[in-house]
Design an enzyme around this catalytic site. Structure first.
Site, PDB file in Angstrom:
ATOM      1  N   GLY A  59      45.728 -35.693 -11.331  1.00 50.13           N
ATOM      2  CA  GLY A  59      46.228 -34.571 -12.127  1.00 50.13           C
ATOM      3  C   GLY A  59      45.047 -33.834 -12.696  1.00 50.13           C
ATOM      4  O   GLY A  59      43.926 -34.367 -12.723  1.00 50.13           O
ATOM      5  N   CYS A  86      42.789 -41.428  -9.045  1.00 50.92           N
ATOM      6  CA  CYS A  86      42.048 -40.423  -9.807  1.00 50.92           C
ATOM      7  C   CYS A  86      42.524 -40.406 -11.269  1.00 50.92           C
ATOM      8  O   CYS A  86      42.324 -41.382 -11.972  1.00 50.92           O
ATOM      9  CB  CYS A  86      42.169 -39.059  -9.118  1.00 50.92           C
ATOM     10  SG  CYS A  86      40.981 -37.861  -9.735  1.00 50.92           S
ATOM     11  N   TYR A  87      43.201 -39.346 -11.699  1.00 52.21           N
ATOM     12  CA  TYR A  87      43.681 -39.327 -13.087  1.00 52.21           C
ATOM     13  C   TYR A  87      44.553 -40.547 -13.371  1.00 52.21           C
ATOM     14  O   TYR A  87      44.492 -41.135 -14.462  1.00 52.21           O
ATOM     15  CB  TYR A  87      44.482 -38.040 -13.340  1.00 52.21           C
ATOM     16  CG  TYR A  87      45.035 -37.933 -14.742  1.00 52.21           C
ATOM     17  CD1 TYR A  87      44.218 -37.605 -15.807  1.00 52.21           C
ATOM     18  CD2 TYR A  87      46.389 -38.171 -14.992  1.00 52.21           C
ATOM     19  CE1 TYR A  87      44.726 -37.514 -17.096  1.00 52.21           C
ATOM     20  CE2 TYR A  87      46.913 -38.075 -16.273  1.00 52.21           C
ATOM     21  CZ  TYR A  87      46.070 -37.747 -17.324  1.00 52.21           C
ATOM     22  OH  TYR A  87      46.574 -37.662 -18.596  1.00 52.21           O
ATOM     23  N   HIS A 173      40.389 -40.063  -3.482  1.00 53.84           N
ATOM     24  CA  HIS A 173      41.726 -39.722  -2.968  1.00 53.84           C
ATOM     25  C   HIS A 173      41.968 -40.349  -1.595  1.00 53.84           C
ATOM     26  O   HIS A 173      41.552 -39.796  -0.579  1.00 53.84           O
ATOM     27  CB  HIS A 173      41.883 -38.200  -2.893  1.00 53.84           C
ATOM     28  CG  HIS A 173      41.980 -37.588  -4.250  1.00 53.84           C
ATOM     29  ND1 HIS A 173      43.176 -37.442  -4.916  1.00 53.84           N
ATOM     30  CD2 HIS A 173      41.015 -37.136  -5.081  1.00 53.84           C
ATOM     31  CE1 HIS A 173      42.951 -36.910  -6.104  1.00 53.84           C
ATOM     32  NE2 HIS A 173      41.644 -36.716  -6.235  1.00 53.84           N
ATOM     33  N   GLU A 175      44.651 -40.435  -0.036  1.00 49.55           N
ATOM     34  CA  GLU A 175      45.729 -39.737   0.678  1.00 49.55           C
ATOM     35  C   GLU A 175      45.234 -38.581   1.549  1.00 49.55           C
ATOM     36  O   GLU A 175      45.959 -38.103   2.408  1.00 49.55           O
ATOM     37  CB  GLU A 175      46.785 -39.231  -0.319  1.00 49.55           C
ATOM     38  CG  GLU A 175      46.372 -38.084  -1.234  1.00 49.55           C
ATOM     39  CD  GLU A 175      45.596 -38.520  -2.481  1.00 49.55           C
ATOM     40  OE1 GLU A 175      45.056 -39.639  -2.488  1.00 49.55           O
ATOM     41  OE2 GLU A 175      45.529 -37.730  -3.444  1.00 49.55           O
ATOM     42  N   ASP A 231      65.803 -27.099  10.848  1.00 45.81           N
ATOM     43  CA  ASP A 231      66.492 -27.862   9.803  1.00 45.81           C
ATOM     44  C   ASP A 231      68.001 -27.909  10.036  1.00 45.81           C
ATOM     45  O   ASP A 231      68.609 -28.987  10.053  1.00 45.81           O
ATOM     46  CB  ASP A 231      66.210 -27.275   8.412  1.00 45.81           C
ATOM     47  CG  ASP A 231      64.722 -27.208   8.126  1.00 45.81           C
ATOM     48  OD1 ASP A 231      63.974 -27.919   8.806  1.00 45.81           O
ATOM     49  OD2 ASP A 231      64.328 -26.440   7.240  1.00 45.81           O
ATOM     50  N   LYS A 370      59.347 -31.872   6.130  1.00 48.20           N
ATOM     51  CA  LYS A 370      59.520 -31.121   7.380  1.00 48.20           C
ATOM     52  C   LYS A 370      59.066 -31.919   8.610  1.00 48.20           C
ATOM     53  O   LYS A 370      59.750 -31.923   9.636  1.00 48.20           O
ATOM     54  CB  LYS A 370      58.711 -29.829   7.292  1.00 48.20           C
ATOM     55  CG  LYS A 370      58.968 -28.860   8.398  1.00 48.20           C
ATOM     56  CD  LYS A 370      60.072 -27.926   8.009  1.00 48.20           C
ATOM     57  CE  LYS A 370      60.328 -26.855   9.019  1.00 48.20           C
ATOM     58  NZ  LYS A 370      61.418 -25.989   8.569  1.00 48.20           N
TER      59      LYS A 370
END
Ligand code: XMP
Length: 514
Positions: A59, A86-87, A173, A175, A231, A370
């Site tokens: 964050g 992180c945060y 990070h 990710e 979709d 998605k």
């Protein structure tokens, strides 16, 4: 309605990170179901959801800023494994008695990390590796009971672990793709620290969704509006698997579609999947409404309203329909209510749904991203052209014809657009581009063909790369591809004597011209 109930869930607690969605997606890529929740979620709510693990996102704040987003300290005492990123790691350290330092120096980008021996997070991984950093504050000393599991030149505690309490933190990070072993570090947390099982597979998601739909719908009747996009197509096929002939799909052809699109919807749904399909040809109605309309927002409003009218007329003609399928995705669910962006363009979800209706909604994709919807489409056997279709605006070609929409101008644009699509596909670029299309402006320019002076339309070619349509860059197409597109359009499309390439990024431009 969703498909999770008895599945193991990892909750990602969002502290305002730009990467929160990415964390959830990465966890799901490890075949563990994951959901994002806001940082002010109550402890009771966390307990009620019975997560198998928690991940605290990064964050923008500092733990020392007054009013910085925080979480209940009990979060760390629930006995649920927690990974702070992180945060999230700083918050964990700060709450548990470690020291977080405001260095004033930021560490950003690719950073060399050295991991300690005998750690859970780096188990089986190289001790020296690159990670992606983006922070100012850092954990200077870990809380009691924790050990530093890795360091970088700037961070004495680039990762920390308290294996007894199942609490872990990383300053970098894992990710993002720029942390090459990031997925392995996440897997170590999920499978070694939190003992998760990789059971959230596409096959299991589909099976569970079908069961859920059957349970809710029973032998009720269902309608689904098809737009031609991925979709609504995936939602329709999924619901069809659950309720068979009790599903009727409706496809409203407003005449503003690209070449071959309507035919493909018919071919796929009626012929291939044998789904009841009502194909409403409403081209004339829409063209009549658009006569003389040049303002883009008025075009959108007229098309949106007319669409709703056609859809409602149809719905009234059907007796006993109780349910309506909508292709809502997880990012819409997370964002709805929190979005407060200035209105740039009204994005009517045409191909979508009347605002007021008496139907009960079935939203079988509301927990999916998605890329997961695309994977589901492939698993369900939908054709590649639908699964990998680039986004196409609901108001269709009407907002790619600058000025008045007429059938003559629609035909010009449709031909030019199909050449762009063909050549982009031939060059193997279609999936790499966010969107690629043609625009027809309302000016004419002078040209010379043979010995004749011409005074025809130009065509604008627009191709962009993007992650999420919020920002976009014009694609650096090979000159040869541009050359072929230009030659073909000028030679094959009557009424066009010039092709230009749009080299504007978003912002300050937008992807569409209207
Ligand atoms: P812009 O032009 O705002 O577009 O950069 C961002 C994305 O949204 C699509 N778009 C629309 N989609 N109805 C839609 O359903 C609309 O009125 C509309 N206008 C733009 C656009 O194609 C791009 O993907």
């Amino acid at each position: 309605m969703g498909q999770k109930d008895d599945l193991q869930t990892v909750l990602v607690i969002d502290f305002g990170a730009q990467y929160a969605q990415l964390i959830a997606r990465r966890v799901r890529e490890c075949k563990v179901y994951s959901e994002i929740v806001p940082y002010d979620i109550s402890i009771e709510e966390i307990k009620r959801r019975e997560p198998v693990a928690l991940i605290l996102s990064g964050g923008p704040a500092s733990v020392y800023v007054k009013g910085a987003p925080s979480c209940d300290e009990e979060t760390f005492k629930l006995g649920i494994p927690v990974l702070g990123i992180c945060y999230g790691a700083q918050l964990m350290a700060h709450s548990m008695g470690g020291e977080v330092a405001r260095t004033g120096i930021s560490e950003y980008g690719k950073t060399k990390l050295t991991a300690g021996e005998d750690t859970i997070l780096f188990d089986g991984l190289p001790l020296k590796q690159n990670v992606w950093m983006s922070h100012r504050d850092l954990v200077k000393s870990p809380p009691p009971g924790f050990k530093a599991a890795a360091r970088t030149e700037v961070c004495p505690v680039a990762a920390m672990e308290n294996d007894d309490a199942k609490l872990y933190g990383v300053q970098f990070h894992p990710e993002v793709v720029h942390t090459p072993f990031g997925m392995d570090i996440l897997k170590n947390f999920l499978f070694k620290a939190a003992s998760c099982s990789p059971t959230w597979t596409m096959v299991s998601i589909i099976e569970k969704s079908i069961e859920d739909i059957k349970r809710v719908v029973g032998d009720g009747r269902v309608i689904c509006g098809l737009s031609g996009g991925v979709d609504s197509a995936v939602a329709a096929v999924l619901v069809h698997k659950a309720v068979g002939d009790n599903l009727t799909c409706v496809f409203v052809d407003h005449g503003l579609l690209r070449r071959g699109e309507a035919e493909q919807v018919e071919e796929t749904f009626r012929k291939h999947f044998k789904i009841n399909l009502v194909y409403i040809k409403a081209q004339d109605r829409f063209l009549k409404k658009l006569k003389g309309v040049t303002d883009p927002e008025r075009k959108r409003v007229f098309i949106g309203e007319e669409f709703i009218r056609v859809f409602e007329e149809f719905a009234r003609s059907l007796k006993g329909v109780k349910f309506l399928v909508q292709g809502t995705l997880y990012p819409d669910v997370i964002e709805s209510g929190t979005r407060d962006a200035a209105k740039i363009k009204t994005h009517h979800n045409v191909g979508g749904i009347p605002m007021k209706h008496d139907f009960e909604l079935i939203e079988p994709l509301r927990l999916l991203f998605k890329d997961e919807v695309r994977a589901m489409g492939e698993e369900l056997g939908l054709p590649e052209e639908i699964v990998w279709r680039q986004p196409f605006p609901g108001p269709g070609l009407a907002i790619r014809i600058i000025g008045e929409v007429t059938s003559e101008r629609l035909e010009i644009l449709r031909q030019a657009d199909s050449i762009v699509e063909e050549e982009i596909k031939r060059a193997g670029l279609y999936k790499k581009l966010w969107q690629s299309f043609a625009v027809l402006p309302c000016v004419r320019t002078v040209g010379v063909m043979g010995d004749e002076r011409t005074y025809f339309y130009p065509i604008v070619v627009r191709t962009v790369t993007s992650e999420d349509a919020m920002t976009a860059d014009w694609a650096r197409l090979p000159h040869e591809v541009l050359e072929t597109i230009s030659n073909r359009i000028i030679n094959e499309v009557p009424g066009v004597n010039r092709v230009v390439y749009d080299i504007s990024s978003k912002p300050p431009s937008t992807i569409e011209w209207e």
